[in-house]
Design a protein around this motif. Structure first.
Motif, PDB file in Angstrom:
ATOM      1  N   GLY A   1       0.562   9.113   4.764  1.00  0.00           N
ATOM      2  CA  GLY A   1       0.074   7.880   5.370  1.00  0.00           C
ATOM      3  C   GLY A   1      -0.123   8.060   6.864  1.00  0.00           C
ATOM      4  N   ARG A   2      -0.683   7.008   7.488  1.00  0.00           N
ATOM      5  CA  ARG A   2      -1.046   7.087   8.906  1.00  0.00           C
ATOM      6  C   ARG A   2      -0.297   6.098   9.778  1.00  0.00           C
ATOM      7  N   THR A   3       0.602   5.293   9.196  1.00  0.00           N
ATOM      8  CA  THR A   3       1.340   4.343  10.037  1.00  0.00           C
ATOM      9  C   THR A   3       2.395   5.103  10.835  1.00  0.00           C
TER      10      THR A   3
ATOM     11  N   SER B   1       1.067   3.817  -5.380  1.00  0.00           N
ATOM     12  CA  SER B   1       0.055   2.833  -4.962  1.00  0.00           C
ATOM     13  C   SER B   1      -1.230   3.230  -5.699  1.00  0.00           C
ATOM     14  N   LYS B   2      -2.379   3.209  -5.043  1.00  0.00           N
ATOM     15  CA  LYS B   2      -3.654   3.683  -5.620  1.00  0.00           C
ATOM     16  C   LYS B   2      -3.844   3.243  -7.076  1.00  0.00           C
ATOM     17  N   LYS B   3      -3.827   4.185  -8.044  1.00  0.00           N
ATOM     18  CA  LYS B   3      -4.122   3.829  -9.450  1.00  0.00           C
ATOM     19  C   LYS B   3      -3.154   2.801 -10.014  1.00  0.00           C
TER      20      LYS B   3
ATOM     21  N   ILE C   1       9.752  11.708  -4.012  1.00  0.00           N
ATOM     22  CA  ILE C   1       8.494  12.283  -4.495  1.00  0.00           C
ATOM     23  C   ILE C   1       7.408  11.233  -4.303  1.00  0.00           C
ATOM     24  N   ASP C   2       6.428  11.591  -3.486  1.00  0.00           N
ATOM     25  CA  ASP C   2       5.331  10.671  -3.148  1.00  0.00           C
ATOM     26  C   ASP C   2       4.242  10.818  -4.212  1.00  0.00           C
ATOM     27  N   GLU C   3       4.219   9.851  -5.126  1.00  0.00           N
ATOM     28  CA  GLU C   3       3.227   9.881  -6.223  1.00  0.00           C
ATOM     29  C   GLU C   3       2.108   8.869  -5.957  1.00  0.00           C
ATOM     30  N   VAL C   4       1.851   8.596  -4.683  1.00  0.00           N
ATOM     31  CA  VAL C   4       0.798   7.636  -4.353  1.00  0.00           C
ATOM     32  C   VAL C   4      -0.540   8.093  -4.937  1.00  0.00           C
ATOM     33  N   GLN C   5      -0.832   9.377  -4.845  1.00  0.00           N
ATOM     34  CA  GLN C   5      -2.124   9.854  -5.354  1.00  0.00           C
ATOM     35  C   GLN C   5      -2.033  10.414  -6.775  1.00  0.00           C
ATOM     36  N   THR C   6      -0.879  11.000  -7.109  1.00  0.00           N
ATOM     37  CA  THR C   6      -0.744  11.649  -8.420  1.00  0.00           C
ATOM     38  C   THR C   6      -0.283  10.682  -9.512  1.00  0.00           C
TER      39      THR C   6
ATOM     40  N   CYS D   1       0.845  -1.207   0.000  1.00  0.00           N
ATOM     41  CA  CYS D   1       0.000   0.000   0.000  1.00  0.00           C
ATOM     42  C   CYS D   1       0.875   1.249   0.000  1.00  0.00           C
ATOM     43  N   GLY D   2       0.245   2.397  -0.011  1.00  0.00           N
ATOM     44  CA  GLY D   2       0.990   3.647  -0.061  1.00  0.00           C
ATOM     45  C   GLY D   2       1.789   3.902   1.203  1.00  0.00           C
ATOM     46  N   SER D   3       1.157   3.677   2.361  1.00  0.00           N
ATOM     47  CA  SER D   3       1.852   3.947   3.626  1.00  0.00           C
ATOM     48  C   SER D   3       3.098   3.081   3.746  1.00  0.00           C
ATOM     49  N   CYS D   4       2.952   1.781   3.460  1.00  0.00           N
ATOM     50  CA  CYS D   4       4.130   0.922   3.661  1.00  0.00           C
ATOM     51  C   CYS D   4       5.175   1.164   2.581  1.00  0.00           C
TER      52      CYS D   4
ATOM     53  N   ALA E   1      -2.365  16.469  -1.864  1.00  0.00           N
ATOM     54  CA  ALA E   1      -3.723  16.051  -2.188  1.00  0.00           C
ATOM     55  C   ALA E   1      -4.655  16.161  -0.978  1.00  0.00           C
ATOM     56  N   GLU E   2      -4.441  15.292   0.035  1.00  0.00           N
ATOM     57  CA  GLU E   2      -5.322  15.345   1.205  1.00  0.00           C
ATOM     58  C   GLU E   2      -5.311  16.727   1.847  1.00  0.00           C
ATOM     59  N   GLY E   3      -4.170  17.410   1.755  1.00  0.00           N
ATOM     60  CA  GLY E   3      -4.011  18.726   2.386  1.00  0.00           C
ATOM     61  C   GLY E   3      -4.739  19.846   1.663  1.00  0.00           C
TER      62      GLY E   3
HETATM   63  O1  PSZ Z   1      -7.688   9.149   5.183  1.00  0.00           O
HETATM   64  C1  PSZ Z   1      -6.809   8.422   4.685  1.00  0.00           C
HETATM   65  O2  PSZ Z   1      -6.164   7.572   5.294  1.00  0.00           O
HETATM   66  C2  PSZ Z   1      -6.493   8.649   3.274  1.00  0.00           C
HETATM   67  S1  PSZ Z   1      -7.544   9.459   2.312  1.00  0.00           S
HETATM   68  C3  PSZ Z   1      -6.485   9.429   1.027  1.00  0.00           C
HETATM   69  C4  PSZ Z   1      -5.346   8.824   1.341  1.00  0.00           C
HETATM   70  C5  PSZ Z   1      -5.366   8.334   2.618  1.00  0.00           C
HETATM   71  N1  PSZ Z   1      -4.303   8.787   0.504  1.00  0.00           N
HETATM   72  C6  PSZ Z   1      -3.227   7.946   0.721  1.00  0.00           C
HETATM   73  C7  PSZ Z   1      -1.848   8.436   0.499  1.00  0.00           C
HETATM   74  C8  PSZ Z   1      -1.564   9.580  -0.257  1.00  0.00           C
HETATM   75  O3  PSZ Z   1      -2.545  10.303  -0.822  1.00  0.00           O
HETATM   76  C9  PSZ Z   1      -0.224   9.982  -0.407  1.00  0.00           C
HETATM   77  C10 PSZ Z   1       0.120  11.181  -1.218  1.00  0.00           C
HETATM   78  N2  PSZ Z   1       0.751   9.272   0.178  1.00  0.00           N
HETATM   79  C11 PSZ Z   1       0.503   8.171   0.906  1.00  0.00           C
HETATM   80  C12 PSZ Z   1      -0.781   7.722   1.090  1.00  0.00           C
HETATM   81  C13 PSZ Z   1      -1.026   6.491   1.887  1.00  0.00           C
HETATM   82  O4  PSZ Z   1      -1.465   5.485   1.058  1.00  0.00           O
HETATM   83  P1  PSZ Z   1      -2.362   4.265   1.621  1.00  0.00           P
HETATM   84  O5  PSZ Z   1      -3.667   4.855   2.021  1.00  0.00           O
HETATM   85  O6  PSZ Z   1      -2.426   3.325   0.479  1.00  0.00           O
HETATM   86  O7  PSZ Z   1      -1.623   3.700   2.766  1.00  0.00           O
END
Ligand code: PSZ
Length: 494
Positions: free
Chosen positions: A213-215, A350-352, A319-324, A158-161, A291-293
């Motif tokens: 990410g949130r980890t 990740s994502k797309k 460069i974090d392209e998880v969303q872009t 995933c994006g976080s890991c 993005a989220e910001g």
């Molecule tokens: O609320 C959330 O946890 C959300 S809402 C959108 C995201 C997470 N995006 C994930 C994300 C991201 O946009 C960027 C730029 N970097 C890392 C992440 C984390 O990716 P995931 O969610 O796959 O762990």
């Protein structure tokens, strides 16, 4: 097995719209079987969604759930829910569905190729027992679209890991450059009790408003909302201002260039401050568009400047392209818009891209095995799907489609902000990765809610913005529907 079986699944999709099947299919739709427009039959969430929500609430915190979807009946840009509503989806599972729902090519890849089904059934520990075609899949699929200059690839789930492991790779490479020879006995013993020199005091510089990410580790570099961070211990790592531009960009060049300079000077200062503190900056992490910001853009010059500061200080640029990443800005990688002097050191995705991971330079490959590692290290099944996605992107020229749809959307958003200047402003973005700012958080939430009653699934970002994250198969006629519904909700705003 039903969802893997085109013979069963596709008729059920058609069946959903069966009575008016030929009449409702948009003539020029890239995804066969799409309806002509949204259908709203109940409030959203409707009664069945509410029942399911109540049930789920008994066993988990389900406060974030908007509705329960019917994924058998969703198709292309249209998300069907369990109450029979069908919405035009410009949010696509937080920007993670490259081809929308039930794309026939992806269904076909699974139904017509037993090897692909077995790839899903037998999920390996990729770091130890990869399958015979793993190398060729990495080379042909992931490296086939690698950012120019990056030829090393690590897959993750995933994006976080992906970010977590990319930070680790950055720290390891930073220490490796300082070390003469092997790990010292002191390093080996001190790391076991979380002390230096084995666990060194190093930092990653991030930006206010960032989301990575949130980890536990990456959360110290996420600064978009307090609710993500409260109660969780965090590293004291440097946080720099991210540019906040005046719009329209073309009329505010001098101010925006000064804003870039201010932010870059702050970055340089933080490098100095944290070196003095004894916690040097080993890497910079940054989103090409925050993005989220709140869909905050940085200029090419800003990113070029960041790359210079990182190089000058022997730090890596991530460069974090998880969303872009994966095409929504009209290029496979958003940073390709920035004309950088050579590649960044790391690009996470990740994502797309369906599978997570990061591209990186050879310098960031740890000399020892097992240091960037976990059980799955991604999933070959997701790479099978990504291969199919890339085939469709090429076949249907989807990056060009993104540019056309994005131009139409941005023009429409600019027209609407001229018509309703008290309500929305700052139309911005690249490709279909677009946003507008509303005059308050309350108005934003209200517009997103009322769009839903008109059959549009959209999403918010930042304090007060609405963001567009449609699939790559989003076309001009979908843009017309979205803009028409947005005009309706704006005109009905009191
Ligand atoms: O609320 C959330 O946890 C959300 S809402 C959108 C995201 C997470 N995006 C994930 C994300 C991201 O946009 C960027 C730029 N970097 C890392 C992440 C984390 O990716 P995931 O969610 O796959 O762990």
């Amino acid at each position: 097995m039903a969802s893997l079986c085109a013979q069963k699944c596709i008729p059920s999709i058609y069946g959903r719209f069966g009575h008016v099947r030929s009449a409702v299919r948009a003539a020029s739709s890239l995804v066969a079987g799409e309806p002509k427009g949204p259908t709203v039959k109940t409030q959203i969430p409707g009664p069945r969604s509410k029942e399911l929500l109540q049930e789920l609430n008994q066993i988990q915190q389900a406060g974030s759930i908007q509705l329960f979807a019917d994924y058998d009946r969703s198709i292309g840009n249209y998300l069907a829910d369990v109450d029979g509503n069908v919405m035009l989806d410009v949010y696509t599972q937080i920007s993670s569905m490259p081809l929308g729902y039930n794309h026939p090519h992806l269904l076909q890849m699974l139904t017509e190729n037993p090897h692909n089904i077995k790839t899903i059934v037998n999920r390996p520990a990729l770091g130890v027992f990869p399958g015979a075609d793993w190398n060729s899949k990495l080379k042909n699929v992931l490296l086939g679209i690698a950012p120019a200059g990056l030829d090393q690839i690590t897959t993750m789930a995933c994006g976080s890991c992906s970010n977590e492991n990319a930070y680790k790779a950055i720290f390891m490479a930073y220490r490796q450059k300082q070390r003469k020879g092997d790990f010292t006995p002191e390093e080996i013993s001190s790391c076991m009790i979380n002390q230096a020199p084995g666990s060194p005091d190093l930092s990653i510089l991030s930006f206010h408003g960032a989301f990575h990410g949130r980890t536990m580790g990456v959360l110290s570099t996420t600064h978009s909302k307090a609710i993500h961070k409260l109660d969780v211990p965090a590293f004291d790592w440097p946080i720099a201002p991210f540019p906040i531009y005046r719009y329209p960009l073309e009329d505010n060049k001098a101010e925006n260039a000064a804003e870039d300079k201010r932010c870059l000077a702050a970055v340089e200062q933080l490098f100095e401050d944290y070196a003095k503190k004894g916690r040097p900056v080993a890497g910079i992490v940054v989103e090409p568009i925050q993005a989220e910001g709140g869909d905050n853009e940085g200029s090419p010059e800003f990113f070029q400047g960041l790359q210079k500061v990182a190089r000058k200080n022997g730090a890596s640029l991530l460069i974090d392209e998880v969303q872009t990443g994966g095409g929504p800005t009209g290029k496979m990688w958003c940073h390709e818009h920035f004309n950088l002097d050579g590649p960044p050191d790391v690009v996470t995705f990740s994502k797309k891209m369906l599978i997570g991971g990061f591209y990186h330079t050879a310098e960031l490959k740890p000399p020892q095995a097992y240091r960037i590692f976990n059980t799955w290290m991604g999933d070959p099944g997701k790479l099978v799907l990504l291969e199919g996605v890339l085939e469709v992107i090429k076949r249907d020229n989807l990056l060009e489609q993104v540019k056309r749809s994005g131009d139409r959307l941005l023009l429409g958003l600019k027209q609407l902000q001229n018509e309703y200047p008290a309500l929305i402003s700052r139309a911005r973005g690249r490709g279909t990765f677009l946003a507008v700012t509303c005059s308050s958080t309350k108005l934003r939430d209200d517009l997103v809610g009322r769009l839903k009653t008109k059959g549009i699934q959209s999403g918010g970002c930042g304090e007060d913005s609405i963001r567009l994250r449609p699939a790559l198969v989003f076309q001009e006629h979908h843009a017309e529907i979205f803009l028409d519904r947005l005009r309706q909700v704006l005109s009905e705003t009191k």
